[in-house]
Design a protein around this motif. Structure first.
Motif, PDB file in Angstrom:
ATOM      1  N   ARG A   1       0.819  -1.212   0.000  1.00 19.37           N
ATOM      2  CA  ARG A   1       0.000   0.000   0.000  1.00 19.37           C
ATOM      3  C   ARG A   1       0.858   1.269   0.000  1.00 19.37           C
ATOM      4  NH1 ARG A   1      -2.798  -3.071   3.957  1.00 19.37           N
ATOM      5  NH2 ARG A   1      -1.823  -1.830   5.609  1.00 19.37           N
ATOM      6  N   GLY A   2       2.171   1.112   0.093  1.00 20.13           N
ATOM      7  CA  GLY A   2       3.067   2.266   0.074  1.00 20.13           C
ATOM      8  C   GLY A   2       3.326   2.850   1.448  1.00 20.13           C
ATOM      9  N   GLU A   3       2.898   2.157   2.494  1.00 18.63           N
ATOM     10  CA  GLU A   3       3.114   2.641   3.852  1.00 18.63           C
ATOM     11  C   GLU A   3       4.543   2.316   4.304  1.00 18.63           C
ATOM     12  OE1 GLU A   3       0.119   1.063   6.475  1.00 18.63           O
ATOM     13  OE2 GLU A   3      -1.460   1.436   5.018  1.00 18.63           O
ATOM     14  N   THR A   4       5.021   3.059   5.288  1.00 23.40           N
ATOM     15  CA  THR A   4       6.312   2.796   5.906  1.00 23.40           C
ATOM     16  C   THR A   4       6.086   1.880   7.103  1.00 23.40           C
ATOM     17  OG1 THR A   4       7.199   4.919   5.202  1.00 23.40           O
ATOM     18  CG2 THR A   4       8.270   3.884   7.084  1.00 23.40           C
ATOM     19  N   VAL A   5       6.961   0.903   7.284  1.00 22.81           N
ATOM     20  CA  VAL A   5       6.858  -0.021   8.417  1.00 22.81           C
ATOM     21  C   VAL A   5       8.077   0.200   9.310  1.00 22.81           C
ATOM     22  CG1 VAL A   5       6.799  -2.426   9.148  1.00 22.81           C
ATOM     23  CG2 VAL A   5       5.591  -1.728   7.068  1.00 22.81           C
ATOM     24  N   LYS A   6       7.838   0.691  10.516  1.00 17.23           N
ATOM     25  CA  LYS A   6       8.926   0.963  11.448  1.00 17.23           C
ATOM     26  C   LYS A   6       8.826  -0.006  12.616  1.00 17.23           C
ATOM     27  CE  LYS A   6      11.153   4.568  14.088  1.00 17.23           C
ATOM     28  NZ  LYS A   6      11.231   5.991  14.377  1.00 17.23           N
ATOM     29  N   ILE A   7       9.888  -0.758  12.829  1.00 22.23           N
ATOM     30  CA  ILE A   7       9.953  -1.701  13.943  1.00 22.23           C
ATOM     31  C   ILE A   7      11.023  -1.174  14.893  1.00 22.23           C
ATOM     32  CG2 ILE A   7      10.369  -4.081  14.644  1.00 22.23           C
ATOM     33  CD1 ILE A   7       9.487  -4.896  11.785  1.00 22.23           C
ATOM     34  N   SER A   8      10.585  -0.719  16.054  1.00 19.25           N
ATOM     35  CA  SER A   8      11.477  -0.098  17.022  1.00 19.25           C
ATOM     36  C   SER A   8      12.660  -1.007  17.342  1.00 19.25           C
ATOM     37  CB  SER A   8      10.685   0.210  18.294  1.00 19.25           C
ATOM     38  OG  SER A   8      11.506   0.847  19.237  1.00 19.25           O
ATOM     39  N   SER A   9      13.843  -0.441  17.431  1.00 23.95           N
ATOM     40  CA  SER A   9      15.099  -1.138  17.734  1.00 23.95           C
ATOM     41  C   SER A   9      15.528  -2.104  16.637  1.00 23.95           C
ATOM     42  CB  SER A   9      15.013  -1.904  19.057  1.00 23.95           C
ATOM     43  OG  SER A   9      14.716  -1.023  20.104  1.00 23.95           O
ATOM     44  N   PHE A  10      14.842  -2.103  15.511  1.00 25.16           N
ATOM     45  CA  PHE A  10      15.206  -2.981  14.403  1.00 25.16           C
ATOM     46  C   PHE A  10      15.505  -2.159  13.159  1.00 25.16           C
ATOM     47  CE2 PHE A  10      14.300  -5.876  10.856  1.00 25.16           C
ATOM     48  CZ  PHE A  10      15.164  -6.915  11.181  1.00 25.16           C
ATOM     49  N   GLY A  11      14.487  -1.456  12.638  1.00 24.62           N
ATOM     50  CA  GLY A  11      14.709  -0.635  11.461  1.00 24.62           C
ATOM     51  C   GLY A  11      13.411  -0.244  10.796  1.00 24.62           C
ATOM     52  N   THR A  12      13.545   0.419   9.647  1.00 19.85           N
ATOM     53  CA  THR A  12      12.396   0.937   8.917  1.00 19.85           C
ATOM     54  C   THR A  12      12.407   0.426   7.485  1.00 19.85           C
ATOM     55  OG1 THR A  12      12.479   2.940  10.250  1.00 19.85           O
ATOM     56  CG2 THR A  12      11.217   3.054   8.207  1.00 19.85           C
ATOM     57  N   PHE A  13      11.294  -0.161   7.079  1.00 15.83           N
ATOM     58  CA  PHE A  13      11.094  -0.594   5.699  1.00 15.83           C
ATOM     59  C   PHE A  13      10.245   0.471   5.017  1.00 15.83           C
ATOM     60  CE2 PHE A  13      11.569  -4.496   8.110  1.00 15.83           C
ATOM     61  CZ  PHE A  13      12.402  -5.266   7.320  1.00 15.83           C
ATOM     62  N   SER A  14      10.618   0.862   3.808  1.00 15.50           N
ATOM     63  CA  SER A  14       9.801   1.818   3.076  1.00 15.50           C
ATOM     64  C   SER A  14       9.879   1.529   1.579  1.00 15.50           C
ATOM     65  CB  SER A  14      10.236   3.254   3.374  1.00 15.50           C
ATOM     66  OG  SER A  14      11.590   3.439   3.038  1.00 15.50           O
ATOM     67  N   VAL A  15       8.910   2.078   0.864  1.00 12.78           N
ATOM     68  CA  VAL A  15       8.842   1.907  -0.586  1.00 12.78           C
ATOM     69  C   VAL A  15       9.193   3.247  -1.218  1.00 12.78           C
ATOM     70  CG1 VAL A  15       7.342   1.364  -2.533  1.00 12.78           C
ATOM     71  CG2 VAL A  15       7.095   0.121  -0.389  1.00 12.78           C
ATOM     72  N   ARG A  16      10.093   3.216  -2.169  1.00 10.82           N
ATOM     73  CA  ARG A  16      10.525   4.425  -2.862  1.00 10.82           C
ATOM     74  C   ARG A  16      10.153   4.339  -4.327  1.00 10.82           C
ATOM     75  NH1 ARG A  16      16.628   5.084  -2.956  1.00 10.82           N
ATOM     76  NH2 ARG A  16      16.218   5.714  -5.079  1.00 10.82           N
ATOM     77  N   GLU A  17       9.734   5.452  -4.879  1.00 15.23           N
ATOM     78  CA  GLU A  17       9.430   5.524  -6.308  1.00 15.23           C
ATOM     79  C   GLU A  17      10.698   5.949  -7.036  1.00 15.23           C
ATOM     80  OE1 GLU A  17       6.401   4.859  -7.634  1.00 15.23           O
ATOM     81  OE2 GLU A  17       5.420   4.575  -5.694  1.00 15.23           O
ATOM     82  N   LYS A  18      11.096   5.175  -8.033  1.00 10.54           N
ATOM     83  CA  LYS A  18      12.260   5.550  -8.841  1.00 10.54           C
ATOM     84  C   LYS A  18      11.763   6.001 -10.209  1.00 10.54           C
ATOM     85  CE  LYS A  18      16.269   3.767  -8.028  1.00 10.54           C
ATOM     86  NZ  LYS A  18      17.424   2.868  -8.041  1.00 10.54           N
ATOM     87  N   ALA A  19      12.260   7.114 -10.648  1.00  9.35           N
ATOM     88  CA  ALA A  19      11.838   7.686 -11.921  1.00  9.35           C
ATOM     89  C   ALA A  19      12.463   6.933 -13.090  1.00  9.35           C
ATOM     90  CB  ALA A  19      12.254   9.153 -11.977  1.00  9.35           C
ATOM     91  N   ALA A  20      11.876   7.118 -14.265  1.00 14.62           N
ATOM     92  CA  ALA A  20      12.447   6.539 -15.484  1.00 14.62           C
ATOM     93  C   ALA A  20      13.782   7.223 -15.762  1.00 14.62           C
ATOM     94  CB  ALA A  20      11.492   6.745 -16.655  1.00 14.62           C
ATOM     95  N   ARG A  21      14.700   6.480 -16.335  1.00 14.25           N
ATOM     96  CA  ARG A  21      15.994   7.049 -16.681  1.00 14.25           C
ATOM     97  C   ARG A  21      16.611   6.238 -17.802  1.00 14.25           C
ATOM     98  NH1 ARG A  21      20.212   4.205 -13.931  1.00 14.25           N
ATOM     99  NH2 ARG A  21      19.370   2.665 -12.498  1.00 14.25           N
ATOM    100  N   VAL A  22      17.700   6.719 -18.309  1.00 11.67           N
ATOM    101  CA  VAL A  22      18.411   6.009 -19.372  1.00 11.67           C
ATOM    102  C   VAL A  22      19.628   5.349 -18.742  1.00 11.67           C
ATOM    103  CG1 VAL A  22      19.663   6.232 -21.538  1.00 11.67           C
ATOM    104  CG2 VAL A  22      17.621   7.605 -21.141  1.00 11.67           C
ATOM    105  N   GLY A  23      19.727   4.034 -18.923  1.00 10.76           N
ATOM    106  CA  GLY A  23      20.875   3.289 -18.434  1.00 10.76           C
ATOM    107  C   GLY A  23      21.780   2.926 -19.591  1.00 10.76           C
ATOM    108  N   ARG A  24      22.865   2.253 -19.274  1.00  8.93           N
ATOM    109  CA  ARG A  24      23.810   1.883 -20.312  1.00  8.93           C
ATOM    110  C   ARG A  24      24.263   0.448 -20.086  1.00  8.93           C
ATOM    111  NH1 ARG A  24      26.143   5.428 -23.528  1.00  8.93           N
ATOM    112  NH2 ARG A  24      25.683   7.152 -22.135  1.00  8.93           N
ATOM    113  N   ASN A  25      24.241  -0.350 -21.158  1.00 11.71           N
ATOM    114  CA  ASN A  25      24.752  -1.712 -21.095  1.00 11.71           C
ATOM    115  C   ASN A  25      26.266  -1.615 -20.954  1.00 11.71           C
ATOM    116  OD1 ASN A  25      25.855  -4.222 -21.767  1.00 11.71           O
ATOM    117  ND2 ASN A  25      24.101  -4.757 -23.041  1.00 11.71           N
ATOM    118  N   PRO A  26      26.839  -2.139 -19.840  1.00 11.35           N
ATOM    119  CA  PRO A  26      28.271  -1.981 -19.627  1.00 11.35           C
ATOM    120  C   PRO A  26      29.138  -2.703 -20.669  1.00 11.35           C
ATOM    121  CG  PRO A  26      27.284  -3.279 -17.863  1.00 11.35           C
ATOM    122  CD  PRO A  26      26.179  -2.816 -18.741  1.00 11.35           C
ATOM    123  N   LYS A  27      28.622  -3.764 -21.267  1.00 17.11           N
ATOM    124  CA  LYS A  27      29.411  -4.505 -22.264  1.00 17.11           C
ATOM    125  C   LYS A  27      29.456  -3.782 -23.604  1.00 17.11           C
ATOM    126  CE  LYS A  27      29.154  -9.249 -20.655  1.00 17.11           C
ATOM    127  NZ  LYS A  27      28.730 -10.608 -20.983  1.00 17.11           N
TER     128      LYS A  27
END
Length: 101
Positions: free
Chosen positions: A43-69
């Motif tokens: 659902r896009g919510e952040t999940v924070k577990i005290s003394s453990f850590g935080t899980f979250s969902v990030r949106e990454k934009a479109a971009r141009v990559g390059r084939n390294p070979k």
């Protein structure tokens, strides 16, 4: 470093040993918790577990990559990625474990 992997069954067994629930109830509890965490992240919510850590969902934009070979440009489509940020307590515990080696 250990090659051991912690599994759902291991978590259920730990709940059984610590809490005293039946093995079946312990497995259901672990599944329920993991399901709630997964559903919240979908659902896009952040999940924070005290003394453990935080899980979250990030949106990454479109971009141009390059084939390294070949050096050929390749479009990378927008996507959602899961991130985990450990708490300071977790970082300290892991670092303390590293000193023992």
């Amino acid at each position: 470093m250990s090659d051991k992997t912690l599994t759902r069954m291991d978590l259920a067994e730990a709940v059984h040993a610590e809490v005293g629930l039946s093995r079946n109830d312990s497995a259901q509890l672990v599944e329920s918790v993991l399901s709630h965490v997964s559903d919240a992240l979908v659902r896009g919510e952040t999940v924070k577990i005290s003394s453990f850590g935080t899980f979250s969902v990030r949106e990454k934009a479109a971009r141009v990559g390059r084939n390294p070979k070949t050096g050929e440009e390749v479009p990378i489509h927008p996507r959602r990625v899961l991130t985990f940020r450990p708490s300071h307590l977790m970082k300290d515990r892991v670092a303390a474990g590293n000193r023992g080696n």
